[in-house]
Motif scaffolding. Structure first.
Motif, PDB file in Angstrom:
ATOM      1  N   LYS A 119      17.372 -20.006  37.480  1.00  0.00           N
ATOM      2  CA  LYS A 119      17.191 -20.284  36.065  1.00  0.00           C
ATOM      3  C   LYS A 119      17.950 -21.521  35.627  1.00  0.00           C
ATOM      4  O   LYS A 119      18.940 -21.921  36.235  1.00  0.00           O
ATOM      5  CB  LYS A 119      17.629 -19.070  35.238  1.00  0.00           C
ATOM      6  CG  LYS A 119      16.761 -17.846  35.480  1.00  0.00           C
ATOM      7  CD  LYS A 119      17.103 -16.736  34.516  1.00  0.00           C
ATOM      8  CE  LYS A 119      16.157 -15.561  34.680  1.00  0.00           C
ATOM      9  NZ  LYS A 119      16.427 -14.497  33.681  1.00  0.00           N
ATOM     10  N   GLU A 125      15.317 -19.719  27.254  1.00  0.00           N
ATOM     11  CA  GLU A 125      14.688 -19.443  28.549  1.00  0.00           C
ATOM     12  C   GLU A 125      14.429 -17.951  28.731  1.00  0.00           C
ATOM     13  O   GLU A 125      13.301 -17.542  29.063  1.00  0.00           O
ATOM     14  CB  GLU A 125      15.569 -19.967  29.680  1.00  0.00           C
ATOM     15  CG  GLU A 125      14.970 -19.734  31.068  1.00  0.00           C
ATOM     16  CD  GLU A 125      15.850 -20.292  32.179  1.00  0.00           C
ATOM     17  OE1 GLU A 125      15.367 -20.369  33.323  1.00  0.00           O
ATOM     18  OE2 GLU A 125      17.023 -20.648  31.901  1.00  0.00           O
ATOM     19  N   TYR A 129      10.678 -15.706  27.859  1.00  0.00           N
ATOM     20  CA  TYR A 129       9.998 -15.444  29.127  1.00  0.00           C
ATOM     21  C   TYR A 129       8.776 -14.558  28.860  1.00  0.00           C
ATOM     22  O   TYR A 129       8.851 -13.554  28.173  1.00  0.00           O
ATOM     23  CB  TYR A 129      10.943 -14.728  30.103  1.00  0.00           C
ATOM     24  CG  TYR A 129      10.246 -14.271  31.371  1.00  0.00           C
ATOM     25  CD1 TYR A 129       9.816 -15.199  32.314  1.00  0.00           C
ATOM     26  CD2 TYR A 129      10.004 -12.928  31.606  1.00  0.00           C
ATOM     27  CE1 TYR A 129       9.173 -14.793  33.467  1.00  0.00           C
ATOM     28  CE2 TYR A 129       9.360 -12.515  32.762  1.00  0.00           C
ATOM     29  CZ  TYR A 129       8.944 -13.450  33.691  1.00  0.00           C
ATOM     30  OH  TYR A 129       8.299 -13.041  34.822  1.00  0.00           O
ATOM     31  N   VAL A 133       7.286 -19.225  28.561  1.00  0.00           N
ATOM     32  CA  VAL A 133       8.160 -19.600  29.674  1.00  0.00           C
ATOM     33  C   VAL A 133       7.689 -18.846  30.906  1.00  0.00           C
ATOM     34  O   VAL A 133       7.504 -17.622  30.865  1.00  0.00           O
ATOM     35  CB  VAL A 133       9.635 -19.253  29.383  1.00  0.00           C
ATOM     36  CG1 VAL A 133      10.501 -19.502  30.613  1.00  0.00           C
ATOM     37  CG2 VAL A 133      10.153 -20.073  28.208  1.00  0.00           C
ATOM     38  N   TYR A 135       7.597 -18.769  35.535  1.00  0.00           N
ATOM     39  CA  TYR A 135       8.092 -19.246  36.826  1.00  0.00           C
ATOM     40  C   TYR A 135       6.975 -19.210  37.865  1.00  0.00           C
ATOM     41  O   TYR A 135       7.240 -19.315  39.056  1.00  0.00           O
ATOM     42  CB  TYR A 135       9.263 -18.374  37.296  1.00  0.00           C
ATOM     43  CG  TYR A 135      10.429 -18.363  36.328  1.00  0.00           C
ATOM     44  CD1 TYR A 135      11.449 -19.310  36.408  1.00  0.00           C
ATOM     45  CD2 TYR A 135      10.504 -17.412  35.319  1.00  0.00           C
ATOM     46  CE1 TYR A 135      12.514 -19.307  35.518  1.00  0.00           C
ATOM     47  CE2 TYR A 135      11.561 -17.398  34.416  1.00  0.00           C
ATOM     48  CZ  TYR A 135      12.561 -18.347  34.524  1.00  0.00           C
ATOM     49  OH  TYR A 135      13.614 -18.340  33.630  1.00  0.00           O
ATOM     50  N   ILE A 208      14.729 -24.375  24.674  1.00  0.00           N
ATOM     51  CA  ILE A 208      13.299 -24.111  24.507  1.00  0.00           C
ATOM     52  C   ILE A 208      13.092 -23.483  23.139  1.00  0.00           C
ATOM     53  O   ILE A 208      13.806 -22.552  22.749  1.00  0.00           O
ATOM     54  CB  ILE A 208      12.777 -23.172  25.623  1.00  0.00           C
ATOM     55  CG1 ILE A 208      12.951 -23.842  26.990  1.00  0.00           C
ATOM     56  CG2 ILE A 208      11.307 -22.819  25.388  1.00  0.00           C
ATOM     57  CD1 ILE A 208      12.702 -22.930  28.163  1.00  0.00           C
ATOM     58  N   ILE A 238       9.131 -23.375  35.095  1.00  0.00           N
ATOM     59  CA  ILE A 238      10.411 -23.730  35.727  1.00  0.00           C
ATOM     60  C   ILE A 238      10.348 -23.495  37.226  1.00  0.00           C
ATOM     61  O   ILE A 238      10.102 -22.364  37.672  1.00  0.00           O
ATOM     62  CB  ILE A 238      11.558 -22.911  35.088  1.00  0.00           C
ATOM     63  CG1 ILE A 238      11.605 -23.177  33.573  1.00  0.00           C
ATOM     64  CG2 ILE A 238      12.897 -23.260  35.741  1.00  0.00           C
ATOM     65  CD1 ILE A 238      12.452 -22.180  32.802  1.00  0.00           C
TER      66      ILE A 238
END
Length: 326
Positions: A119, A125, A129, A133, A135, A208, A238
């Motif tokens: 992270k 963040e 999520y 946001v 990954y 963010i 990310i």
């Protein structure tokens, strides 16, 4: 007071891989227990929407996790809510030691502890999520069709995901803290040749931002001048690395340079009876369906291993006269 219990199989981790393994292990009539310190479902529980798991055109991560768990429960899978302190390989049995003091003696072990994306540690963040946001571009890119997204990172993963998103999004900004990417040269060439991708060099994210609809912007800072600015975006992806949760992997187990466990096609390590599945295992892609498939493979392989192990034990324990007669 601590207790020692015997099992055919101990599964460590209750994500899609571990629960899938539990389902197949119970169907194979193995005496099985699953140890999970948190809520069943693993990281998928944090996904707001899942649209790429076969059979479900649209389902929340929490709901999918619940279905996995309910399916495993329907077979009577025993679960223990505790943290595992150590996995100790043995010749006759492997031992799984729990933080609570109990010891689980078992013929086979499936490690399904997964891992987690590295992270940034910036405001917004964690809060956003699943609301912009992400990954995983393969998992969530579909939601950003014809939108503007920001990709953070400069390695192979960031470059690959930026290229993937460029086929879906209207515009992709690749934010990198240095003046050169770390990705392989071929990937760099492809990124630089893609007209939808714009690289923001010497830039780091600071925070963010979101509104009632989700992510709406990101704060950026120039690492050379220190200048700060804000940029509108619909999503932030990310990709600065992944940390496999390998703390419980027994010493001597073969791992690659990034800490992922190397297994054979049965998901078995070089230590007989110890299997590794899901995001902890070295593999090409990391998806829910692949973790579930790993769980199936490892459970079937464990069932064969346990059956063979017990047959050998029965043979060794048979009366001498009976062995000679047969």
């Amino acid at each position: 007071m601590s207790e020692t219990r015997n099992y055919d199989l101990v599964i460590i981790g209750g994500g899609p891989g571990g629960l899938s393994a539990g389902i197949y292990a119970m169907r194979a009539a193995l005496k099985t227990v699953l140890v999970e310190k948190g809520a069943p479902g693993g990281q998928v529980t944090m996904s707001d929407e899942v649209e790429n798991y076969p059979g479900f055109a649209h389902i929340s991560g929490g709901e999918l996790s619940m279905k996995f768990s309910e399916h495993a429960d329907s077979y009577g899978l025993e679960t223990i809510s505790d943290e595992v302190a150590a996995v100790e390989p043995g010749l006759e049995y492997h031992s799984v030691r729990l933080e609570g003091g109990d010891v689980l003696k078992t013929h086979s072990v499936i490690l399904a502890t997964g891992g987690s994306p590295r992270k940034l540690g910036i405001p917004g963040e964690d809060e956003y999520y699943g609301k912009g946001v992400s990954y995983c571009a393969v998992c969530d890119g579909f939601f950003f069709r014809n939108k503007t997204v920001v990709v953070i990172g400069g390695g192979d993963s960031a470059a690959e995901e930026a290229l993937y998103l460029s086929k879906i999004a209207k515009k992709v900004y690749l934010v990198h803290r240095r003046d050169a990417l770390r990705a392989g040269m071929l990937l760099q060439q492809r990124v630089k040749a893609e007209c939808k991708i714009e690289i923001l060099w010497n830039t780091v994210p600071t925070d963010i931002k979101a509104d009632e609809s989700g992510v709406c912007g990101i704060g950026l800072q120039d690492t050379l001048s220190g200048e700060k600015r804000e940029m509108a975006t619909d999503g932030v992806f990310i990709f600065i690395g992944f940390n496999p949760a390998n703390a419980l992997v027994p010493a001597g187990t073969k791992m690659n340079a990034d800490g992922y466990v190397v297994t054979d096609e049965k998901c078995e390590t070089q230590m007989p009876g110890i299997f590794v599945i899901g995001d902890l295992r070295e593999k090409y892609a990391r998806q829910i369906v692949i973790s579930a498939a790993d769980g199936c493979t490892a459970a079937l392989a464990a069932a064969h291993y346990v059956e063979t192990k017990k047959s050998e034990e029965d043979f060794c324990e048979a009366p001498e006269g009976l062995l000679e007669e047969n």
